[in-house]
Design an enzyme around this catalytic site. Structure first.
Site, PDB file in Angstrom:
ATOM      1  CD1 TRP A 100      -2.232  -2.064   1.973  1.00  0.00           C
ATOM      2  CD2 TRP A 100      -2.969  -1.247   0.026  1.00  0.00           C
ATOM      3  NE1 TRP A 100      -3.263  -2.858   1.545  1.00  0.00           N
ATOM      4  CE2 TRP A 100      -3.738  -2.383   0.358  1.00  0.00           C
ATOM      5  CE3 TRP A 100      -3.257  -0.567  -1.159  1.00  0.00           C
ATOM      6  CZ2 TRP A 100      -4.773  -2.857  -0.455  1.00  0.00           C
ATOM      7  CZ3 TRP A 100      -4.283  -1.034  -1.977  1.00  0.00           C
ATOM      8  CH2 TRP A 100      -5.024  -2.160  -1.624  1.00  0.00           C
ATOM      9  CG  ASP A 167      -3.123   4.321   3.982  1.00  0.00           C
ATOM     10  OD1 ASP A 167      -4.209   4.222   4.590  1.00  0.00           O
ATOM     11  OD2 ASP A 167      -2.793   3.559   3.041  1.00  0.00           O
ATOM     12  CE  LYS A 191      -8.812  -2.687   3.920  1.00  0.00           C
ATOM     13  NZ  LYS A 191      -7.735  -1.842   3.466  1.00  0.00           N
TER      14      LYS A 191
HETATM   15  C1  LIG Z   1      -7.070  -1.540   2.058  1.00  0.00           C
HETATM   16  C2  LIG Z   1      -6.020  -0.530   2.118  1.00  0.00           C
HETATM   17  C3  LIG Z   1      -5.876   0.443   1.119  1.00  0.00           C
HETATM   18  C4  LIG Z   1      -6.723   0.490  -0.115  1.00  0.00           C
HETATM   19  O1  LIG Z   1      -7.991   0.928   0.173  1.00  0.00           O
HETATM   20  P1  LIG Z   1      -9.073   1.148  -0.984  1.00  0.00           P
HETATM   21  O2  LIG Z   1     -10.148   1.892  -0.268  1.00  0.00           O
HETATM   22  O3  LIG Z   1      -9.483  -0.213  -1.446  1.00  0.00           O
HETATM   23  O4  LIG Z   1      -8.454   1.924  -2.076  1.00  0.00           O
HETATM   24  C5  LIG Z   1      -4.880   1.381   1.285  1.00  0.00           C
HETATM   25  N1  LIG Z   1      -4.063   1.376   2.348  1.00  0.00           N
HETATM   26  C6  LIG Z   1      -4.175   0.433   3.320  1.00  0.00           C
HETATM   27  C7  LIG Z   1      -3.244   0.474   4.497  1.00  0.00           C
HETATM   28  C8  LIG Z   1      -5.153  -0.536   3.229  1.00  0.00           C
HETATM   29  O5  LIG Z   1      -5.274  -1.465   4.197  1.00  0.00           O
END
Ligand SMILES: *Cc1c(COP(=O)(O)O)cnc(C)c1O
Length: 358
Positions: A100, A167, A191
């Site tokens: 990511w 993030d 999540k």
């Molecule tokens: C799942 C995830 C993403 C991607 O998220 P999307 O909403 O599917 O684009 C980005 N960063 C992390 C740390 C993630 O767990």
């Protein structure tokens, strides 16, 4: 009561209460005689949902007035681009702690000068790099606080000499965060705070407006601040479910309280991984995530992997297959994953060991 033990990495388990409220609102929203997906997003009933959702965010994470909370479409993956569009002028640094983080960096490279300040790619991102220096001349430093795929986490708010951007897709609301330390915190909701279809961004207002490029409206955080996250039609249903998920969290005692439960759940599972002769953890112990717990069969027992998967399935465990880049198993134990599910998985591991090692 949940029918299965859901360890999916995302989309993932949500509170029953949030799902029940969503079902009600789908049928009749606030006595309007319409579904929540049929009302105008400019109606006063919907306005109340937006306001309530925003104030729950503020209250639960203690977001200061310097920061705005936004709800956007496009997921965390689109935020990767917005980060660079809104903050990158000369140079940006990224902490490369997984796929990511790498994807976030790739988007920034498409916009300007961005590079990895440090990386843990040498050992399949099984640890968080230490002993690196953050240059003072960066426009921002980008971190991924929880590495969903590898089960590593930066579980504290670091001091950073330049604007810090994080993030927090997979550990937002899992622990208290000092929001004032960040220029931007963003992530996908799916999540820990709701269903897929909405992303959040907590942005420090005075950190914006420092780049010279033209930013297309939909990619400009300032436009979304002005529009109150309704510059265009927002993802109403995901926002509604997010609001209900946060209401549930507040009823659990908030972020401080849930972080204790999260630590308890993680400690229980890691203790079993460390004790059980059949399994071994993949993440460096000091960097272990309290949200995603990764483990594989211990040396000599690799041949039992498929059998354990089947055994766990027969006991009601769902979603414990590890990401293909790590293999083995991953149990995602987000806020809404009950302690009983973690106990059930631990029992299942114990039982399997007793079956296999006399
Ligand atoms: C799942 C995830 C993403 C991607 O998220 P999307 O909403 O599917 O684009 C980005 N960063 C992390 C740390 C993630 O767990």
């Amino acid at each position: 009561m949940k029918k299965v033990h859901n360890f999916n990495a995302g989309p993932c388990v949500l509170p029953d209460q949030a799902i029940d409220k969503a079902i009600e609102a789908l049928k009749d929203f606030e006595g309007t005689g319409m579904s929540v997906i049929e009302v105008s997003h400019r109606s006063k009933e919907w306005g109340k949902v937006m306001d309530e959702c925003r104030s729950l965010w503020r209250e639960l994470l203690d977001i200061p007035d310097t920061h705005e909370i936004l709800f956007l479409g496009g997921g965390a993956s689109l935020e990767f681009l917005l980060v660079a569009m809104n903050f990158l002028e000369n140079k940006a640094g990224y902490l490369e702690t997984g796929v990511w983080a790498k994807k976030a960096l790739k988007e920034a490279k498409g916009i300007g000068n961005a590079y990895a300040v440090a990386s843990s790619a040498d050992r399949t991102y099984s640890y968080i790099p230490k002993n690196y220096e953050i240059p003072f001349d960066l426009d921002y430093f980008h971190i991924t606080t929880n590495n969903t795929i590898y089960g590593t986490e930066i579980s504290y708010d670091m001091d950073c000499p330049v604007p810090l951007i994080a993030d927090m897709s997979s550990d937002i609301m899992s622990r208290p965060v000092d929001v004032s330390k960040y220029a931007l915190i963003y992530g996908g909701a799916q999540k820990n705070v709701g269903p897929a279809g909405v992303a959040f961004a907590i942005v420090r207002k005075d950190a914006l407006g420092k780049v010279t490029r033209y930013i297309p409206s939909m990619l400009d955080y300032r436009v979304h601040i002005d529009g109150g996250s309704m510059f265009n039609t927002p993802p109403v249903f995901p926002i509604f479910v997010m609001k209900e998920t946060l209401k549930w969290l507040k009823e659990q005692g908030g972020v401080e309280a849930i972080s204790k439960v999260n630590k308890e759940k993680a400690a229980l599972l890691y203790a079993e991984i460390d004790r059980n002769r059949l399994f071994t953890g993949t993440a460096a112990k000091e960097d272990r995530s309290i949200m995603n717990v990764c483990f594989v069969m211990a040396e000599g027992y690799e041949y039992l992997q498929d059998e354990f998967m089947e055994f766990a399935k027969s006991k009601g465990m769902v979603g414990i297959k590890g990401h293909r880049s790590v293999g083995g198993f991953r149990a995602s134990i987000y806020n809404a994953c009950p302690l009983e599910s973690v106990s059930a998985l631990v029992d299942c591991m114990k039982e399997f060991e007793n079956m296999k090692i006399k």
